[in-house]
Design an enzyme around this catalytic site. Structure first.
Site, short mmCIF file in Angstrom:
data_model
loop_
_atom_site.label_atom_id
_atom_site.label_comp_id
_atom_site.label_asym_id
_atom_site.label_seq_id
_atom_site.Cartn_x
_atom_site.Cartn_y
_atom_site.Cartn_z
CB ALA A 1 4.85 2.05 -4.92
CD GLN B 1 -2.99 -0.69 -0.15
OE1 GLN B 1 -3.17 0.47 -0.52
NE2 GLN B 1 -3.55 -1.73 -0.75
CB SER B 2 4.25 1.91 -1.29
OG SER B 2 5.06 3.02 -1.60
CG ASN B 3 0.51 6.71 0.42
OD1 ASN B 3 -0.60 6.37 0.02
ND2 ASN B 3 0.78 6.83 1.71
#
Length: 332
Positions: free
Chosen positions: A81, A77-79
């Site tokens: 990325a 859930q990386s913002n």
């Protein structure tokens, strides 16, 4: 790099808004406290967030070096990325994302940011939690070079001196906001993870006698480890600004009491903070970074540590809420 920056243009809509949080201030009812928010969740770029500022400089550097692919890493859930995938699309580059599976819920694995990554056209490589993401990025870049591609590795969180430089520029933007509004911020509170945003702000404010204290609420590691991320970035960021010297490590203010069991693991204080800000201000925080940072701000205000005009830097990430649906809306 400047020619590439000019050709690319800013990936962020700047300046971002800055406004008071009057209903939240009244709800907390701490004498002498007034809360404000800097809306870096509204930078644009596939939902906004602080990485748009960093990626403007990093992608320009990638283009100047002849890259055709951006490689980066983070949690599922990386913002960061998601915004790197968007930046690659905007620049006509390919994106290769290495995503660590920190949780196992279906929404976490397939919704929120990771869904947007796929829509944006990124190639996704899923790895186990605990993987050395820096080494994995370099290994992937090596494989891509063997295929004849020209990868550019964007560090986790965009946190190197060039990425941090964008937040030195943001410090100047906030000073202009303060002058326009006639306010002197006593403290600036933000989530601190990969460290570049906090390092850039500290560097940008170093020679400003009116600068607020920059307080990072840790979201991933305890204070000693976080200090080791933030402090080494400050001197090289100052060098990029054309300034010599460094700042003492004591200038890096950190509070690690709100991490909870670990990075990306929900806490009751985070859930309460996200709901409170949503229901008083109509502002959506995220469960990993800004929710925990706001939980810290609220606790520090109630403890009497914070007072006067306090600015909260909203670094974005509300897309991640969809990956945590079961936490906010449990079944039954």
């Amino acid at each position: 790099m400047s020619n590439s920056t000019d050709a690319l243009g800013s990936l962020a809509f700047l300046p971002t808004p800055l406004h008071p949080l009057d209903r939240l201030t009244r709800e907390l009812a701490v004498p002498g406290l007034r809360l404000w928010i800097k809306r870096d969740d509204q930078t644009g770029l596939a939902g906004g967030g602080n990485k748009a500022r960093k990626l403007t400089l990093l992608v320009a550097d990638a283009l100047a070096r002849g890259a055709d692919t951006l490689v980066t890493a983070g949690a599922v859930q990386s913002n960061h990325a998601r915004q790197t995938a968007a930046a690659a699309a905007a620049a006509g580059l390919r994106a290769e994302l290495i995503l660590a599976q920190e949780r196992t819920e279906d929404d976490y694995l397939h919704s929120g940011n990771v869904l947007l990554d796929a829509i944006l056209g990124a190639t996704i490589h899923r790895v186990a939690a605990g993987t050395d993401l820096r080494a994995a990025s370099e290994d992937l870049a090596t494989r891509l070079r063997a295929e004849g591609r020209h990868p550019y590795v964007v560090p986790v969180g965009g946190s190197n001196p060039l990425g941090a430089l964008s937040y030195a520029h943001c410090a100047a933007e906030i000073s202009q906001d303060a002058e326009r509004l006639g306010v002197a911020f006593r403290t600036l509170v933000l989530a601190t993870g990969s460290g570049g945003t906090q390092a850039g702000l500290i560097a940008g404010y170093r020679d400003d006698p009116r600068a607020p204290d920059v307080l990072g609420v840790c979201v991933s590691v305890p204070t000693p480890a976080q200090l080791a991320k933030v402090h080494p970035l400050i001197a090289p960021t100052l060098a990029l600004l054309g300034r010599s010297g460094d700042v003492d490590a004591s200038a890096v203010r950190l509070d690690d009491r709100f991490i909870g069991p670990g990075y990306g693991v929900p806490t009751t204080d985070m859930l309460d903070a996200v709901r409170l800000v949503a229901r008083t201000e109509g502002v959506l925080l995220d469960p990993v970074y800004t929710g925990k940072a706001m939980a810290g701000l609220i606790a520090l205000a109630r403890e009497g540590v914070l007072g006067g005009d306090v600015l909260f830097l909203h670094t974005g990430g509300s897309a991640g809420l969809f990956g945590y649906r079961g936490v906010f809306q449990p079944a039954g």
